[in-house]
Design a protein around this motif. Structure first.
Motif, mmCIF file in Angstrom:
data_model
loop_
_atom_site.group_PDB
_atom_site.id
_atom_site.type_symbol
_atom_site.label_atom_id
_atom_site.label_comp_id
_atom_site.label_asym_id
_atom_site.label_seq_id
_atom_site.Cartn_x
_atom_site.Cartn_y
_atom_site.Cartn_z
ATOM 1 N N PHE A 80 39.610 39.597 52.045
ATOM 2 C CA PHE A 80 40.646 40.495 51.557
ATOM 3 C C PHE A 80 40.249 41.962 51.711
ATOM 4 O O PHE A 80 41.113 42.821 51.883
ATOM 5 N N THR A 81 38.959 42.258 51.679
ATOM 6 C CA THR A 81 38.506 43.623 51.948
ATOM 7 C C THR A 81 38.790 43.985 53.397
ATOM 8 O O THR A 81 39.276 45.084 53.692
ATOM 9 N N VAL A 148 48.296 43.969 41.703
ATOM 10 C CA VAL A 148 48.891 42.716 41.221
ATOM 11 C C VAL A 148 48.766 41.629 42.290
ATOM 12 O O VAL A 148 48.422 40.485 41.993
ATOM 13 N N LEU A 149 49.036 41.983 43.541
ATOM 14 C CA LEU A 149 48.939 40.996 44.623
ATOM 15 C C LEU A 149 47.519 40.466 44.778
ATOM 16 O O LEU A 149 47.309 39.266 44.979
ATOM 17 N N LEU A 150 46.541 41.346 44.695
ATOM 18 C CA LEU A 150 45.155 40.886 44.814
ATOM 19 C C LEU A 150 44.769 39.998 43.633
ATOM 20 O O LEU A 150 44.057 39.013 43.813
ATOM 21 N N ARG A 151 45.258 40.339 42.439
ATOM 22 C CA ARG A 151 44.951 39.506 41.271
ATOM 23 C C ARG A 151 45.628 38.148 41.385
ATOM 24 O O ARG A 151 45.010 37.126 41.158
ATOM 25 N N VAL A 152 46.918 38.132 41.763
ATOM 26 C CA VAL A 152 47.693 36.897 41.754
ATOM 27 C C VAL A 152 47.470 36.089 43.027
ATOM 28 O O VAL A 152 47.100 34.922 42.972
ATOM 29 N N LEU A 153 47.708 36.686 44.188
ATOM 30 C CA LEU A 153 47.588 35.944 45.447
ATOM 31 C C LEU A 153 46.140 35.745 45.867
ATOM 32 O O LEU A 153 45.781 34.705 46.383
ATOM 33 N N GLY A 154 45.343 36.785 45.663
ATOM 34 C CA GLY A 154 43.945 36.677 46.047
ATOM 35 C C GLY A 154 43.116 35.907 45.037
ATOM 36 O O GLY A 154 42.063 35.385 45.361
ATOM 37 N N GLY A 155 43.594 35.853 43.806
ATOM 38 C CA GLY A 155 42.867 35.136 42.763
ATOM 39 C C GLY A 155 41.604 35.846 42.315
ATOM 40 O O GLY A 155 40.663 35.211 41.852
ATOM 41 N N PHE A 156 41.577 37.172 42.442
ATOM 42 C CA PHE A 156 40.378 37.929 42.103
ATOM 43 C C PHE A 156 40.413 38.416 40.666
ATOM 44 O O PHE A 156 41.489 38.657 40.112
ATOM 45 N N ASP A 157 39.228 38.603 40.089
ATOM 46 C CA ASP A 157 39.168 39.216 38.775
ATOM 47 C C ASP A 157 39.228 40.736 38.955
ATOM 48 O O ASP A 157 39.215 41.254 40.066
ATOM 49 N N VAL A 158 39.302 41.461 37.853
ATOM 50 C CA VAL A 158 39.475 42.911 37.889
ATOM 51 C C VAL A 158 38.326 43.586 38.640
ATOM 52 O O VAL A 158 38.541 44.516 39.424
ATOM 53 N N THR A 159 37.115 43.113 38.442
ATOM 54 C CA THR A 159 35.958 43.719 39.093
ATOM 55 C C THR A 159 36.048 43.601 40.608
ATOM 56 O O THR A 159 35.775 44.564 41.333
ATOM 57 N N GLU A 160 36.451 42.443 41.095
ATOM 58 C CA GLU A 160 36.588 42.239 42.540
ATOM 59 C C GLU A 160 37.726 43.078 43.107
ATOM 60 O O GLU A 160 37.603 43.656 44.172
ATOM 61 N N VAL A 161 38.853 43.145 42.388
ATOM 62 C CA VAL A 161 39.980 43.964 42.846
ATOM 63 C C VAL A 161 39.542 45.427 42.919
ATOM 64 O O VAL A 161 39.865 46.133 43.871
ATOM 65 N N ALA A 162 38.800 45.868 41.924
ATOM 66 C CA ALA A 162 38.307 47.242 41.917
ATOM 67 C C ALA A 162 37.419 47.511 43.125
ATOM 68 O O ALA A 162 37.545 48.549 43.790
ATOM 69 N N ARG A 163 36.551 46.570 43.443
ATOM 70 C CA ARG A 163 35.664 46.734 44.599
ATOM 71 C C ARG A 163 36.473 46.784 45.888
ATOM 72 O O ARG A 163 36.256 47.641 46.737
ATOM 73 N N ILE A 164 37.436 45.881 46.026
ATOM 74 C CA ILE A 164 38.251 45.829 47.245
ATOM 75 C C ILE A 164 39.070 47.108 47.405
ATOM 76 O O ILE A 164 39.170 47.651 48.504
ATOM 77 N N MET A 165 39.633 47.605 46.309
ATOM 78 C CA MET A 165 40.495 48.786 46.374
ATOM 79 C C MET A 165 39.712 50.092 46.329
ATOM 80 O O MET A 165 40.276 51.158 46.545
ATOM 81 N N GLY A 166 38.418 50.009 46.027
ATOM 82 C CA GLY A 166 37.619 51.228 45.933
ATOM 83 C C GLY A 166 37.953 52.037 44.688
ATOM 84 O O GLY A 166 37.935 53.264 44.712
ATOM 85 N N VAL A 172 41.966 49.758 37.670
ATOM 86 C CA VAL A 172 42.668 48.550 38.106
ATOM 87 C C VAL A 172 43.378 47.907 36.915
ATOM 88 O O VAL A 172 44.524 47.462 37.030
ATOM 89 N N ARG A 173 42.708 47.873 35.760
ATOM 90 C CA ARG A 173 43.350 47.325 34.562
ATOM 91 C C ARG A 173 44.611 48.108 34.217
ATOM 92 O O ARG A 173 45.652 47.538 33.887
ATOM 93 N N VAL A 174 44.520 49.438 34.309
ATOM 94 C CA VAL A 174 45.672 50.287 34.007
ATOM 95 C C VAL A 174 46.792 50.030 35.011
ATOM 96 O O VAL A 174 47.963 49.907 34.635
#
Length: 194
Positions: A80-81, A148-166, A172-174
């Motif tokens: 996903f990255t 939202v897409l990374l959390r739902v479709l990618g199945g990532f937790d907040v930490t992983e989404v944060a890493r992917i999105m930089g 990311v929580r906000v």
């Protein structure tokens, strides 16, 4: 289905080792396990370019697979990255070379109905999922939709989404919180209108 359920059944570590060695069956299994979610993410971000971007992602995965080390969650994050980087590259290129594309719905011809095993029915089912995803992210800010897409479709937790999105996990929580609040407000307005 949890994001790792498919690959758990595939014995992911052994599958990854074989794929890194160029084993065709292993590469096929990995592609089948991850491509549907990857395509949904890309279609929600760039509907007209999703398949092309996915092809670029899989080329990058094939080139770097022998150098990858990590577990299944790390592999998902890596894919996903790469997808996010390809999206960014595509959007920069489009911004430099603006063109007006014809909407895909004007190019689509009528769908003939057939038997349940007909490929056309599979496409119709996928379009239903894609339309649902597009409806959910419509009206969200691009960063909110991506989170939202990374959390739902990618199945990532907040930490992983944060890493992917930089971004930081807090931002990311906000983003997710604001997106979900906006979705809830929109759905309650639609329910009242009915």
């Amino acid at each position: 289905m949890p994001p790792t359920e498919t690959t758990r059944a595939l014995d992911f570590p052994a599958l990854l080792t074989l794929a890194g060695q160029g084993e065709q069956r292993a590469l096929t299994e990995i592609y089948r396990a991850y491509n549907p979610r990857l395509l949904r993410y890309l279609r929600a971000q760039e509907p007209g370019m999703a398949e092309d971007l996915a092809a670029e992602v899989w080329l990058a995965v094939a080139r770097g697979l022998s150098r990858f080390s990590g577990d299944e969650a790390g592999f998902r994050g890596w894919i996903f990255t790469i997808a996010r980087h390809r999206l960014i590259e595509h959007r920069r290129k489009v911004a430099r070379h603006r063109t007006e594309l014809m909407p895909h719905d004007r190019l689509d011809g009528p769908v003939e109905r057939g038997l349940g095993g007909d490929p056309a029915w599979l496409v119709i089912e996928q379009l239903g999922v894609q339309e649902t995803i597009e409806m959910l992210v419509a009206g969200l800010a691009p960063d909110q939709a991506e989170a939202v897409l990374l959390r739902v479709l990618g199945g990532f937790d907040v930490t992983e989404v944060a890493r992917i999105m930089g971004k930081s996990p807090g931002s990311v929580r906000v983003l997710c919180h604001r997106a979900l609040k906006r979705l809830a407000a929109r759905m309650s307005q639609e329910a009242l209108a009915e």
